[in-house]
Design a protein around this motif. Sequence first.
Motif, mmCIF file in Angstrom:
data_model
loop_
_atom_site.group_PDB
_atom_site.id
_atom_site.type_symbol
_atom_site.label_atom_id
_atom_site.label_comp_id
_atom_site.label_asym_id
_atom_site.label_seq_id
_atom_site.Cartn_x
_atom_site.Cartn_y
_atom_site.Cartn_z
ATOM 1 N N ASP A 16 0.815 -1.221 0.000
ATOM 2 C CA ASP A 16 0.000 0.000 0.000
ATOM 3 C C ASP A 16 0.851 1.274 0.000
ATOM 4 O O ASP A 16 0.312 2.367 -0.190
ATOM 5 C CB ASP A 16 -0.930 0.015 1.221
ATOM 6 C CG ASP A 16 -1.905 -1.146 1.233
ATOM 7 O OD1 ASP A 16 -2.295 -1.604 0.147
ATOM 8 O OD2 ASP A 16 -2.282 -1.593 2.330
ATOM 9 N N GLY A 39 -1.864 -3.098 -4.258
ATOM 10 C CA GLY A 39 -2.028 -2.289 -3.063
ATOM 11 C C GLY A 39 -3.096 -1.230 -3.238
ATOM 12 O O GLY A 39 -3.667 -1.049 -4.312
ATOM 13 N N GLN A 40 -3.378 -0.548 -2.155
ATOM 14 C CA GLN A 40 -4.383 0.510 -2.132
ATOM 15 C C GLN A 40 -3.857 1.642 -1.266
ATOM 16 O O GLN A 40 -3.297 1.404 -0.197
ATOM 17 C CB GLN A 40 -5.693 -0.029 -1.552
ATOM 18 C CG GLN A 40 -6.768 1.028 -1.434
ATOM 19 C CD GLN A 40 -8.061 0.452 -0.880
ATOM 20 O OE1 GLN A 40 -8.400 -0.688 -1.138
ATOM 21 N NE2 GLN A 40 -8.771 1.241 -0.109
#
Length: 160
Positions: free
Chosen positions: A51, A70-71
């Motif tokens: 992330d 990811g975020q």
Amino acid sequence: MLWGDHGYHLGQKEHWRKHTLWEDGLRATLVISAPGFGSNVRSDRVVSLLDLYPTLVELAGLEPREGMDGQSIEALLREPDLPWPRAAVSTYGFQNHSIRTERWRYIRYHDGTEELYDHDVDPNEWTNLAFAPVADEYREVIDQLARNLPEINVPAPVRD
């Protein structure tokens, strides 16, 4: 952005190294400071090191590229107690994976062996709830967490 190396076992569960899928071997320090965000704010949400790049892209005001893993966790910088339903996935070796949520850690090894720990009552991961006869009681939790397991597993390259 500052992050540290993951943990190290100092005898816990009879291990003296960092190569495990348990909390002590995977947990890492993460500190983020960015303009416009408060200081001395802490979030206990579980995030992944995957992330970090999407977070940096968002904080820099850049366009994210397609298919990025990811975020961004920028929302957690603004609201540290925001519900965060994403699980963190860790892999050690071929087909050995750990799924960590705020409450649970689920581990599945290449031979099908499973472990499940409830961090609300067992933060040291001593009681494996995936072990019979208790496992049936937690089968729904295990099945839900297992949905996060990687669909593709690639063996490590063979070295000459």
